[in-house]
Structure formats: structure tokens, C-alpha cells
Design an enzyme around this catalytic site. Sequence first.
Site, PDB file in Angstrom:
ATOM      1  N   GLY A 111       0.801  -1.222   0.000  1.00 46.40           N
ATOM      2  CA  GLY A 111       0.000   0.000   0.000  1.00 46.40           C
ATOM      3  C   GLY A 111       0.829   1.265   0.000  1.00 46.40           C
ATOM      4  O   GLY A 111       2.001   1.260  -0.375  1.00 46.40           O
ATOM      5  N   HIS A 140       6.744  -4.352   0.714  1.00 48.80           N
ATOM      6  CA  HIS A 140       6.750  -3.456  -0.446  1.00 48.80           C
ATOM      7  C   HIS A 140       7.472  -2.172  -0.038  1.00 48.80           C
ATOM      8  O   HIS A 140       7.015  -1.473   0.870  1.00 48.80           O
ATOM      9  CB  HIS A 140       5.330  -3.051  -0.819  1.00 48.80           C
ATOM     10  CG  HIS A 140       4.605  -4.028  -1.675  1.00 48.80           C
ATOM     11  ND1 HIS A 140       4.141  -5.234  -1.224  1.00 48.80           N
ATOM     12  CD2 HIS A 140       4.256  -3.958  -2.996  1.00 48.80           C
ATOM     13  CE1 HIS A 140       3.534  -5.877  -2.217  1.00 48.80           C
ATOM     14  NE2 HIS A 140       3.575  -5.116  -3.293  1.00 48.80           N
ATOM     15  N   GLU A 143       9.196   1.227  -4.142  1.00 52.15           N
ATOM     16  CA  GLU A 143       8.537   1.123  -5.449  1.00 52.15           C
ATOM     17  C   GLU A 143       8.190   2.549  -5.887  1.00 52.15           C
ATOM     18  O   GLU A 143       8.625   3.022  -6.930  1.00 52.15           O
ATOM     19  CB  GLU A 143       7.254   0.280  -5.344  1.00 52.15           C
ATOM     20  CG  GLU A 143       6.466   0.213  -6.660  1.00 52.15           C
ATOM     21  CD  GLU A 143       5.108  -0.474  -6.529  1.00 52.15           C
ATOM     22  OE1 GLU A 143       4.645  -0.663  -5.386  1.00 52.15           O
ATOM     23  OE2 GLU A 143       4.514  -0.817  -7.571  1.00 52.15           O
ATOM     24  N   ASP A 222       3.707  -9.011 -10.519  1.00 49.62           N
ATOM     25  CA  ASP A 222       2.845  -8.144  -9.714  1.00 49.62           C
ATOM     26  C   ASP A 222       1.386  -8.552  -9.943  1.00 49.62           C
ATOM     27  O   ASP A 222       1.045  -9.669  -9.593  1.00 49.62           O
ATOM     28  CB  ASP A 222       3.091  -6.662 -10.016  1.00 49.62           C
ATOM     29  CG  ASP A 222       2.861  -5.795  -8.780  1.00 49.62           C
ATOM     30  OD1 ASP A 222       2.488  -6.350  -7.743  1.00 49.62           O
ATOM     31  OD2 ASP A 222       3.053  -4.575  -8.861  1.00 49.62           O
ATOM     32  N   ASP A 223       0.574  -7.747 -10.569  1.00 49.35           N
ATOM     33  CA  ASP A 223      -0.860  -8.069 -10.713  1.00 49.35           C
ATOM     34  C   ASP A 223      -1.213  -8.384 -12.163  1.00 49.35           C
ATOM     35  O   ASP A 223      -1.677  -7.491 -12.881  1.00 49.35           O
ATOM     36  CB  ASP A 223      -1.709  -6.872 -10.259  1.00 49.35           C
ATOM     37  CG  ASP A 223      -1.251  -6.328  -8.920  1.00 49.35           C
ATOM     38  OD1 ASP A 223      -1.413  -7.019  -7.911  1.00 49.35           O
ATOM     39  OD2 ASP A 223      -0.726  -5.195  -8.895  1.00 49.35           O
TER      40      ASP A 223
END
Length: 286
Positions: A111, A140, A143, A222-223
Site C-alpha cells: 500500500g 513493499h 517502489e 505483480d498483478d
Amino acid sequence: LNREAIKRIAREFVEDKAKEGVIYVEVRYSPHLLANSGVKEIPWNQEEGDLSPDEVVRLVNEGLSEGEREFKIKARSILCCMRHMPSWSKDVVELCKKYKDEGVVAIDLAGDESLNCEANPEHMEAYEEAVRCGIHRTVHAGEVGPASVVKEAVEVLKAERVGHGYRTLEDDDLYKKLLAQNMHFETCPISSKLTGACNADFTTHPVITFMKDKANYSLNTDDPLIFNSNLHHDYQTAHQHMGFTEEEFKRLNICSAQSSFLPAKEKEELLKTLNEAYEMIQSTAF
Ligand SMILES: *[C@@H]1O[C@H](CO)[C@@H](O)[C@H](O)[C@H]1NC(C)=O
């Protein structure tokens, strides 16, 4: 219906990975973002329902196991804390502990990186508990946020891997230190372009620096659903626009396996499988 959907998504995720040639995968998600019961501040403006984060984890575990049996690869999961929801973090580490031997291998923090941990002690407490209980840790960091977030992830949260980590390169001392301690960076080239985390020009991507410095890193999607992409696309991009060779792909895949959160014995088996496959490729090249 929601329950079936969660399980099915997990099973089909394994199917997709098997089709990409992956033999071992760690997938991460926030159980709370899929739940509508037993959650402080129910996400997505949902009405209170009866699906708890605990049941979400059980459903995902079942879906992943079904996928493993059906598609003959190994899949494990990582549960995410969310930076903007510190009140969920204690729950997340408890779920990691509860399902440690049923498919969950680590904790993550995801997040908004502008929300640092000093202001949110609940994340720190969750990570302390993870250290205490032998739960693996990734965060995370770097980034979108600055190198200081990476430093905090490693030094305060005791992260064993850094999610993305591109902006580590902005702090030379920190980068050198992490290189020296073989810190693993989970890089995601296609994602970093689409999110704007990195320059759209792949020829100047931070992953190239990781490659040149023989850093410990992996290539990840990642997604894939959100980015309408797949792992092949990341490897192909690295090959076509970043000067990656087959040798480097093998090296970084070995690094990924070495840095996986599998128990020692399973990690050895994974490395053995990879090494055998790569020697085979080498010998057929002659
Ligand atoms: C990468 O890290 C793993 C542990 O996280 C370690 O076993 C491995 O040797 C490292 N590889 C390199 C090339 O630093």
C-alpha cells in the site's frame, strides 16, 4: 457464491502459472480486502456479511491446493498487511501463524508508502511477532516511496526480501549495504512501467543496474489480471529491451529459488529441479 469465486480464482491462478512454465510460485493478497465480516472498517463500502479474513485464507488455501494437485506445480501464499489499515496487521500475523503449515509462508506490507511505520506501531508489532514466531517477511518498499522506506523495511521490520525496491538506488550507501548482505529484490518490470513507478523507457530501468551488479533479485508479474500481462511478457521485455541473456535468466531464477520462503528441504528440492533442467538446456546447446 463469493466463497466459490475465491476458491476458483486461487485454483485458476495455479493453472495460469503452470501454463507459464512456473514450477513454484508465491502469491500474495490481503485477506481483509476480500472479507466482509470480522473486519474493522469493512472494505469497498460493503454491508456487513459473513465472510471473515480467516475463512478467506482457508478458501484460498483450498483453491491453491486443488490447483497444485491438478496442475502439478507448487503454490504458496503470502498474507499482506495494508499500510493504511494498521488495525488489520495483528490479525494478519495471527493468520500467518495459524496457517503456517497449510500453505501460508510469509507476511507482507503493501500500500501507500508515504505512510511510514513509525507512525503506525501496529505494523511494527506485527513484524516483531513474525520474527518471534519464525514467519518469513517481505515488505513493499522503494517502489514509489523513497529509499528511506527500504531502509525502514530492512532495519525496523526485518524484511528478508524487498518488494520492488527500485528507489534503493537513490541511496548509494544503503544499496551497497544491501548488495553486500545479498538482499533479495522482487522486481516487476511491466508493473513498474504501468504504475509509473519507473521511467517508461525500459533501457534505463533499475533492474538493469541489479543485473549488472549481479544483485539478488527476481522477475515477477505483480498483478497480471490488472495489467493484462503475464510472466513471459516480463522476461521477454527484459530480453528485448534490457539486454538480459539466457545465462542471467538462469542465474536470477536460481536466486529466486534460493530466496523463496519454502522450508529448507523443499527449497533444496526446488533448486535441484532447476539445476537439472538448466544443465539439460546447456548440454543440448552443444
Ligand atoms: C540470494 O539470497 C538467498 C537467501 O535469501 C541466498 O541463499 C542466496 O545465496 C543469494 N544469492 C545471491 C547471488 O546473492
